[in-house]
Design a protein around this motif. Sequence first.
Motif, PDB file in Angstrom:
ATOM      1  N   VAL A 168       0.819  -1.207   0.000  1.00 60.44           N
ATOM      2  CA  VAL A 168       0.000   0.000   0.000  1.00 60.44           C
ATOM      3  C   VAL A 168       0.852   1.256   0.000  1.00 60.44           C
ATOM      4  N   GLY A 169       1.923   1.266   0.786  1.00 57.48           N
ATOM      5  CA  GLY A 169       2.764   2.451   0.853  1.00 57.48           C
ATOM      6  C   GLY A 169       3.654   2.440   2.074  1.00 57.48           C
ATOM      7  N   PHE A 170       4.370   3.522   2.242  1.00 53.84           N
ATOM      8  CA  PHE A 170       5.273   3.692   3.380  1.00 53.84           C
ATOM      9  C   PHE A 170       4.447   3.857   4.650  1.00 53.84           C
ATOM     10  N   HIS A 171       4.796   3.149   5.702  1.00 53.40           N
ATOM     11  CA  HIS A 171       4.101   3.288   6.985  1.00 53.40           C
ATOM     12  C   HIS A 171       4.938   4.095   7.964  1.00 53.40           C
ATOM     13  N   HIS A 172       6.145   3.608   8.267  1.00 50.63           N
ATOM     14  CA  HIS A 172       6.976   4.330   9.235  1.00 50.63           C
ATOM     15  C   HIS A 172       8.449   3.993   9.056  1.00 50.63           C
ATOM     16  N   PHE A 173       9.294   4.813   9.651  1.00 48.38           N
ATOM     17  CA  PHE A 173      10.666   4.386   9.856  1.00 48.38           C
ATOM     18  C   PHE A 173      10.842   4.257  11.351  1.00 48.38           C
ATOM     19  N   ALA A 174      11.720   3.349  11.745  1.00 45.49           N
ATOM     20  CA  ALA A 174      11.969   3.109  13.161  1.00 45.49           C
ATOM     21  C   ALA A 174      13.390   3.538  13.479  1.00 45.49           C
ATOM     22  N   MET A 175      13.555   4.060  14.676  1.00 51.17           N
ATOM     23  CA  MET A 175      14.874   4.497  15.100  1.00 51.17           C
ATOM     24  C   MET A 175      15.087   4.201  16.576  1.00 51.17           C
ATOM     25  N   ARG A 176      16.359   4.071  16.936  1.00 50.08           N
ATOM     26  CA  ARG A 176      16.737   3.966  18.343  1.00 50.08           C
ATOM     27  C   ARG A 176      17.407   5.272  18.739  1.00 50.08           C
ATOM     28  N   THR A 177      17.235   5.646  19.993  1.00 50.71           N
ATOM     29  CA  THR A 177      17.779   6.921  20.460  1.00 50.71           C
ATOM     30  C   THR A 177      18.328   6.771  21.877  1.00 50.71           C
ATOM     31  N   THR A 228      -1.110  12.733   8.726  1.00 50.71           N
ATOM     32  CA  THR A 228      -1.807  11.523   9.199  1.00 50.71           C
ATOM     33  C   THR A 228      -1.541  10.292   8.334  1.00 50.71           C
ATOM     34  N   LYS A 229      -0.536  10.319   7.474  1.00 50.97           N
ATOM     35  CA  LYS A 229      -0.303   9.209   6.566  1.00 50.97           C
ATOM     36  C   LYS A 229       1.001   8.460   6.822  1.00 50.97           C
ATOM     37  N   SER A 230       1.802   8.904   7.785  1.00 54.60           N
ATOM     38  CA  SER A 230       3.045   8.206   8.102  1.00 54.60           C
ATOM     39  C   SER A 230       3.382   8.418   9.573  1.00 54.60           C
ATOM     40  N   TRP A 231       4.317   7.568  10.059  1.00 56.28           N
ATOM     41  CA  TRP A 231       4.652   7.557  11.467  1.00 56.28           C
ATOM     42  C   TRP A 231       6.154   7.415  11.654  1.00 56.28           C
ATOM     43  N   ILE A 232       6.614   7.720  12.864  1.00 51.09           N
ATOM     44  CA  ILE A 232       7.967   7.428  13.318  1.00 51.09           C
ATOM     45  C   ILE A 232       7.816   6.545  14.558  1.00 51.09           C
ATOM     46  N   GLU A 233       8.545   5.432  14.585  1.00 51.04           N
ATOM     47  CA  GLU A 233       8.555   4.521  15.733  1.00 51.04           C
ATOM     48  C   GLU A 233       9.888   4.730  16.439  1.00 51.04           C
ATOM     49  N   HIS A 288      14.804   0.388  10.841  1.00 51.28           N
ATOM     50  CA  HIS A 288      14.189  -0.267   9.686  1.00 51.28           C
ATOM     51  C   HIS A 288      13.185   0.656   9.025  1.00 51.28           C
ATOM     52  N   ILE A 289      12.790   0.281   7.810  1.00 51.69           N
ATOM     53  CA  ILE A 289      11.662   0.944   7.176  1.00 51.69           C
ATOM     54  C   ILE A 289      10.498  -0.031   7.218  1.00 51.69           C
ATOM     55  N   CYS A 290       9.294   0.490   7.213  1.00 50.99           N
ATOM     56  CA  CYS A 290       8.107  -0.354   7.318  1.00 50.99           C
ATOM     57  C   CYS A 290       7.139  -0.001   6.201  1.00 50.99           C
ATOM     58  N   LEU A 291       6.622  -1.030   5.551  1.00 53.93           N
ATOM     59  CA  LEU A 291       5.641  -0.863   4.494  1.00 53.93           C
ATOM     60  C   LEU A 291       4.311  -1.460   4.937  1.00 53.93           C
ATOM     61  N   THR A 292       3.233  -0.735   4.718  1.00 57.43           N
ATOM     62  CA  THR A 292       1.895  -1.240   4.996  1.00 57.43           C
ATOM     63  C   THR A 292       1.499  -2.201   3.881  1.00 57.43           C
ATOM     64  N   VAL A 293       0.887  -3.315   4.264  1.00 62.35           N
ATOM     65  CA  VAL A 293       0.422  -4.288   3.270  1.00 62.35           C
ATOM     66  C   VAL A 293      -1.034  -4.651   3.537  1.00 62.35           C
ATOM     67  N   ASN A 294      -1.732  -5.056   2.473  1.00 62.50           N
ATOM     68  CA  ASN A 294      -3.133  -5.474   2.589  1.00 62.50           C
ATOM     69  C   ASN A 294      -3.272  -6.931   2.976  1.00 62.50           C
ATOM     70  N   ASP A 295      -2.327  -7.765   2.579  1.00 62.88           N
ATOM     71  CA  ASP A 295      -2.379  -9.204   2.837  1.00 62.88           C
ATOM     72  C   ASP A 295      -0.967  -9.642   3.200  1.00 62.88           C
ATOM     73  N   LEU A 296      -0.697  -9.806   4.498  1.00 66.33           N
ATOM     74  CA  LEU A 296       0.656 -10.085   4.973  1.00 66.33           C
ATOM     75  C   LEU A 296       1.210 -11.379   4.383  1.00 66.33           C
ATOM     76  N   GLU A 297       0.416 -12.418   4.336  1.00 63.30           N
ATOM     77  CA  GLU A 297       0.895 -13.706   3.823  1.00 63.30           C
ATOM     78  C   GLU A 297       1.347 -13.591   2.363  1.00 63.30           C
ATOM     79  N   LYS A 298       0.525 -12.985   1.545  1.00 63.30           N
ATOM     80  CA  LYS A 298       0.870 -12.825   0.125  1.00 63.30           C
ATOM     81  C   LYS A 298       2.048 -11.878  -0.052  1.00 63.30           C
ATOM     82  N   ALA A 299       2.076 -10.800   0.742  1.00 57.51           N
ATOM     83  CA  ALA A 299       3.174  -9.832   0.633  1.00 57.51           C
ATOM     84  C   ALA A 299       4.504 -10.469   1.040  1.00 57.51           C
TER      85      ALA A 299
END
Length: 155
Positions: free
Chosen positions: A7-16, A55-60, A88-99
């Motif tokens: 579907v698209g980019f969801h978030h990037f994750a970082m440690r601090t 409202t379309k992306s996040w930072i973890e 890491h980078i995170c991508l939103t998916v509609n069907d995890l098994e197929k993705a």
Amino acid sequence: MTEQLFVGFHHFAMRTPDLQRSITFYEALGFRQVHEWTLPDYGIDRAVMMQAADTKSWIEIFDLKASIPMQGRGAKVGQVIVTGALAHICLTVNDLEKACARIVEVGATHLHGPENLGLGQPEVSVQNAIFEGPAGEVIELLQHVRFPSDLPGSA
């Protein structure tokens, strides 16, 4: 026509090294904290999800003790491995098994999952899997999810 799984980019994750300082910094840039959790099995004492103003992306954000999949290869033979802030980078998916099948089919290496995790209070159930991309980047696939404080219009 091929089904659109990614579907698209969801978030990037970082440690601090200073979680609260990072939260305050991203709040000043217009992000807002929408969820918080701990996962002791992964060394996570506190993690937060912050939603962008659009409202379309996040930072973890995790503290440095978080034991999560991260890129960490030296660029040259013999170079010391350095792990920076980006996890890491995170991508939103509609069907995890197929993705998951598709990302491996096109060249990614499976690292972990799929798994179901319960995050925070109120608990948010997430389904994810972790892969390594062709450049060594760590890619999380996340079944579409909404966090309790997400603003309307979120992806």
